[in-house]
Structure formats: C-alpha cells, structure tokens
Design a protein around this motif. Structure first.
Motif, PDB file in Angstrom:
ATOM      1  N   GLU A  23     -39.037  13.031 -20.214  1.00 48.05           N
ATOM      2  CA  GLU A  23     -39.486  11.846 -19.481  1.00 48.05           C
ATOM      3  C   GLU A  23     -38.820  10.590 -20.010  1.00 48.05           C
ATOM      4  N   LEU A  24     -38.768  10.475 -21.346  1.00 46.87           N
ATOM      5  CA  LEU A  24     -38.141   9.289 -21.936  1.00 46.87           C
ATOM      6  C   LEU A  24     -36.657   9.213 -21.573  1.00 46.87           C
ATOM      7  N   MET A  25     -35.988  10.359 -21.583  1.00 47.62           N
ATOM      8  CA  MET A  25     -34.563  10.371 -21.227  1.00 47.62           C
ATOM      9  C   MET A  25     -34.354   9.997 -19.759  1.00 47.62           C
ATOM     10  N   VAL A  26     -35.163  10.565 -18.889  1.00 44.47           N
ATOM     11  CA  VAL A  26     -35.015  10.250 -17.460  1.00 44.47           C
ATOM     12  C   VAL A  26     -35.341   8.773 -17.220  1.00 44.47           C
ATOM     13  N   MET A  27     -36.378   8.275 -17.874  1.00 45.22           N
ATOM     14  CA  MET A  27     -36.716   6.852 -17.742  1.00 45.22           C
ATOM     15  C   MET A  27     -35.522   5.987 -18.149  1.00 45.22           C
ATOM     16  N   SER A  28     -34.841   6.406 -19.221  1.00 42.82           N
ATOM     17  CA  SER A  28     -33.708   5.636 -19.713  1.00 42.82           C
ATOM     18  C   SER A  28     -32.521   5.721 -18.740  1.00 42.82           C
ATOM     19  N   LEU A  43     -37.984  10.763  -5.035  1.00 40.84           N
ATOM     20  CA  LEU A  43     -36.679  10.148  -4.748  1.00 40.84           C
ATOM     21  C   LEU A  43     -35.526  11.009  -5.283  1.00 40.84           C
ATOM     22  N   PRO A  44     -34.369  10.957  -4.619  1.00 42.19           N
ATOM     23  CA  PRO A  44     -33.243  11.789  -5.061  1.00 42.19           C
ATOM     24  C   PRO A  44     -32.578  11.258  -6.334  1.00 42.19           C
ATOM     25  N   VAL A  45     -31.969  12.174  -7.077  1.00 36.71           N
ATOM     26  CA  VAL A  45     -31.213  11.831  -8.281  1.00 36.71           C
ATOM     27  C   VAL A  45     -29.734  11.783  -7.916  1.00 36.71           C
ATOM     28  N   MET A  46     -29.027  10.751  -8.378  1.00 32.86           N
ATOM     29  CA  MET A  46     -27.598  10.607  -8.056  1.00 32.86           C
ATOM     30  C   MET A  46     -26.746  11.413  -9.051  1.00 32.86           C
ATOM     31  N   PRO A  47     -25.543  11.771  -8.637  1.00 30.53           N
ATOM     32  CA  PRO A  47     -24.651  12.538  -9.527  1.00 30.53           C
ATOM     33  C   PRO A  47     -24.409  11.824 -10.864  1.00 30.53           C
ATOM     34  N   GLN A  48     -24.291  10.485 -10.838  1.00 28.83           N
ATOM     35  CA  GLN A  48     -24.022   9.790 -12.115  1.00 28.83           C
ATOM     36  C   GLN A  48     -25.205   9.912 -13.086  1.00 28.83           C
ATOM     37  N   HIS A  49     -26.418  10.037 -12.530  1.00 33.09           N
ATOM     38  CA  HIS A  49     -27.589  10.247 -13.387  1.00 33.09           C
ATOM     39  C   HIS A  49     -27.533  11.622 -14.038  1.00 33.09           C
TER      40      HIS A  49
END
Ligand code: GLN
Length: 275
Positions: A23-28, A43-49
């Motif tokens: 969670e902390l990593m995704v938040m960052s 919501l969708p996650v982008m390739p750069q994420h």
C-alpha cells in the motif's frame, strides 16, 4: 489492471508484511494518500506506474529498507525525508523525544541535537514545543542535507539551524538548556551480526559506537559541561544493555540521572541534570 489489483499483485511479490508495504509503495508511485487509494480502487494503473513499481519491488526484494525506497518515513507523526547515508528514524527514539518534551518548561529553551542524522529528534522537539530554539549537529554532509530538507518540510526553519561538527574532536561553542543525542552506539563486533537491512544498507558511521559502543557517550559526557548550562538536561538514547554504563559515565561527571525503559521493558533513555 486497476489500483486494487495493483496493490494485491505488489503484495504477492513482497511476502512478509506485504499488504502494508504494498500500500505504501502504491501510494508513493501513484502519489495518493491512503483515503484516495481506497476510494479509487477501480481506476486503471498506467504502464509507467507498473514500471516504477517493478523497480521498487526489485530493490525491496534485495533487502533494501522500505524507507529508503520510498525516500521518506514517519516519526512522531511527522514526515521526514530519508536516503541512503542517513539512519532511518526508529520508533524507539520517540521515547527520547517524548521524555525531553515532557521535561522542557514553557520558558524559552535552547536545545542542541548532537549526531542529528535526518534531524528527526531536534525537528520533532521544535514542532511540539514552540518555545524552543534548536541547533542540529552532524559530521555527515548527507545527514545535514537531509536535515535541511526536513527542517523546511516541517516548517521550523525559523527556530532550527544546522551545523557541521565532528563531536569526537570538537564541541558546540555556546551553552544550551538541553543537549539531546541518539549517537552511534553499536559495539564494533555486533555490527556484523545485525540483519541485512541494517548492516548492508544503513550507514556504518551512524551505527558504530567503537569497541565497547560507548565512545560517543564518553566523549559527550566528558565535554558537556562546556556546552550545557548548569541545571541543564543531557538526554541520550541508549542500547538495551547500556543503561548502567551510561549512567555511570554521567554520575562520574556530576549529573543526577534517571533511566527510562521502552515498551519492551529495556533501558532506552538516560537523562541527567547537570549539578
Ligand atoms: N539522531 C538520529 C536519529 O535518531 C541519527 C542517529 C545516528 O546517526 N546514530 O535517527
């Protein structure tokens, strides 16, 4: 993939303590606080994420502390930048800060934080006690750069200054009401036995307390009468087995001392009043 799956996938790859860290990593990576993370789960996650997350997961799997990967951590409910080369603030150290805050009166008080590292101790005292003026000292340029950023981040620039100083060879030139320090205190021989996350990633200079772990306590107690006012407070964080030794050093040098335990019932803080 949507955000909620992104968190789950990240957690799966990380193992222990996974959900919390994921969670902390995704938040960052997504630059979201926890509330938005939860509300935006669909919501969708982008390739750069995904790309940035994979880099983070790789680093974490090699054993790098999460705080270095995120570049920040929490201490005393405040946010602090951290980076390799600076000791990660520990929750144990909050006991030292709370002890000092409790003992500071409401009069104008000057405080020196010796071996400040990220600046977490001095900056927290400044945040919670507005009647303080604080000076942070460290030998490390990386520490001082980080402390400077943390002073700004916590909006205490007016009352917190920082200086380069090698406490083993010099000491502050004026006298303070309070001197606080969480110096390096691990015995040489013990450093090699620490867990990988600490031993391979955290700066040795912030851990190494010499052969008996007491080098910094000895130096500071021996010289403190030069930079601590009469009746002033000297407060140290100590290792779980150093209570008696550090107390001994202080009593030799004319302090009334008290040892304070942590939540695990280990000695954690020694505080002394200069007679
Ligand atoms: N004072 C800093 C901290 O408590 C750094 C301590 C150190 O480098 N040993 O995090």
């Amino acid at each position: 993939m949507v955000i909620s799956e992104f968190v789950r996938e990240t957690a799966k790859q990380l193992g222990d303590n996974a959900r919390f860290e994921a969670e902390l990593m995704v938040m960052s990576v997504m630059e979201m606080d926890r509330t938005r993370l939860v509300l935006n789960g669909k919501l969708p996650v982008m390739p750069q994420h995904t790309y940035r997350m994979n880099k983070m997961i790789e680093r974490r799997k090699k054993g790098e502390p999460l705080q270095y990967i995120l570049g920040e951590t929490e201490f005393m409910s405040l946010d602090f930048f951290v980076r390799e080369g600076v000791l990660i603030p520990r929750s144990d150290t909050e006991i030292l800060v709370e002890t000092v805050i409790d003992k500071i009166s409401d009069k104008k008080t000057t405080v020196a934080d010796i071996c400040t590292g990220s600046g977490c101790i001095g900056i927290s005292i400044a945040h919670y006690k507005k009647n303080t003026d604080i000076e942070l000292f460290d030998i490390s340029d990386i520490a001082l750069e980080t402390a400077e950023k943390n002073i700004k981040r916590n909006n205490v620039s007016e009352r917190v200054k920082f200086y380069k100083m090698d406490i083993l060879n010099e000491y502050p030139k004026k006298k303070y009401d309070v001197v606080v320090s969480n110096p390096p205190y691990i015995e040489n021989a013990v450093i090699e036995t620490l867990q990988t996350e600490v031993k391979d990633y955290e700066p040795r200079i912030a851990l190494d307390g010499g052969e008996d772990g007491l080098v910094f306590y000895r130096r500071i107690t021996e010289t403190a009468h030069n930079f601590l006012k009469k009746g002033g407070l000297l407060a140290f964080e100590i290792g779980y087995n150093q209570g008696e030794s550090v107390r001994g050093l202080m009593q030799n040098d004319f302090y009334d001392t008290e040892v304070i335990k942590d939540l695990n019932d280990n000695d954690r803080v020694v505080i002394g009043k200069l007679k």
